[in-house]
Motif scaffolding. Structure first.
Motif: not given
Length: 353
Positions: A62-67, A69-70, A73, A81, A288
């Motif tokens: 979940f951290f991999d996906r969030k970071y 995408i961030d 952006k 994804w 990150k």
């Protein structure tokens, strides 16, 4: 003479007027050109990344996906994804879907190191660059491999366990055999522990795999060993979820916290166990940094057709793949604030509450 002077003035005025008209015309043409360029630039679609994930079972993904995408952006990129739930066939279909969405680059976390080749071939047929993220795909034409130094992860685990238990009965709980990281971690801990094993200082009670990284296997392995009356002095689990399974089995025999257990990923429950003493250590992998580096490589590949410079390469059986590694970090009760909390991976309140 006066007439000639009047004519000169008239000619001068005419020239000035012509100069003004021409200048206005040039400015108008240039303005139109600039406006047209800006409009085209604004209309140009953003770079689209296809992120074919293997799983979201473990917290870290979940951290991999969030970071990722961030980071994308911030560059003005878009991310589409998918999650294959550790299934090669599903991942193949999802890559087809991502390609149909018009992605410019494919980032893939292979569901298995030997099962992603066909999905990667689909991308290469469309001249789409492919980056392997965290896990390597073997015998496949990939452009870059971005991961943590998993051999070093194994070394860190082994060195810590060796300090805690320099001799005795060890259990090695390996991850998914279809994840090449499993083999790399094993390679790392064997480099440290093999001399002690050969001298008879360390005895291997068990060394076995947990398919799809399921912690139920880890629980069963430890429960059966304890039920059979075996004394366990140390447990090396290849991730925190497997460590949790092993600790659950130890707890049933009131041995949790008495037998050193190491894992990796710095999941929040694992960090809590490290603080409470139930888990001796976890390996923190700064996700990150991995995501930021991956997006930099995407930008280079798509915009310039080149890669960031690297001295390291990984032979995946197809070619020598440019490889980029982030250094893993040992996390214990003593340095958890200076590592996990400092990086804001988990907050102090989350870990210590």
């Amino acid at each position: 003479m006066k007439i000639l002077s009047r004519d000169k003035r008239l000619i001068f005025v005419i020239l000035i007027v012509l100069l003004i008209v021409v200048s206005i015309g040039v400015i108008w043409v240039l303005a139109r050109h600039v406006y047209s360029y800006k409009s085209k630039k604004q209309q140009r679609p953003p770079i689209k990344i296809g992120f074919a994930m293997s799983t979201l079972k473990e917290e870290r993904w979940f951290f991999d996906r969030k970071y990722l995408i961030d980071a994308a952006k911030k560059k003005g990129f878009e991310v589409e994804w998918t999650n294959a739930n550790e299934n090669d066939s599903t991942q193949f279909q999802q890559v087809k879907y991502l390609l149909a969405k018009g992605i410019d680059v494919l980032i893939i976390v292979p569901s298995s190191f030997d099962g992603a080749k066909k999905a990667i071939e689909l991308a290469k047929q469309k001249n789409i660059p492919v980056i392997c993220y965290d896990r390597i795909a073997m015998n496949a034409d990939i452009d870059a491999y971005v991961s943590f130094d998993n051999i070093e992860v194994g070394r860190i685990m082994a060195k810590h366990l060796l300090k805690k238990v320099p001799q005795g009965n060890y259990v090695f709980i390996l991850g998914n055999p279809k994840d090449y990281n499993t083999a790399l971690i094993r390679q790392g801990y064997k480099k440290v522990l093999d001399p002690y094993i050969q001298k008879g200082k360390i005895h291997i009670l068990l060394e076995d795999y947990c398919y799809k990284w399921k912690k139920e296997y880890a629980y069963e392995y430890i429960a059966k060993l304890l039920q059979a009356g075996n004394k366990i002095d140390g447990i090396l689990a290849e991730n925190d979820s497997l460590a949790e399974g092993a600790i659950s089995a130890l707890a049933e025999k009131k041995l949790a916290g008495k037998v050193p257990v190491v894992g990796q990923d710095a999941e929040l429950p694992a960090c809590k166990r490290v603080v409470s003493g139930l888990q001796s250590m976890t390996v923190y992998k700064p996700v990150k940094k991995l995501a930021d580096l991956t997006v930099k490589i995407v930008e280079q590949l798509v915009k310039n057709g080149t890669l960031l410079y690297t001295k390291t390469y990984f032979n995946n059986g197809y070619k020598m793949v440019p490889a980029y590694y982030i250094k893993p970090i040992e996390v214990t009760r003593e340095n958890i604030i200076a590592t996990i909390v400092k990086d804001k991976y988990h907050s102090y309140e989350e870990i210590f509450k």
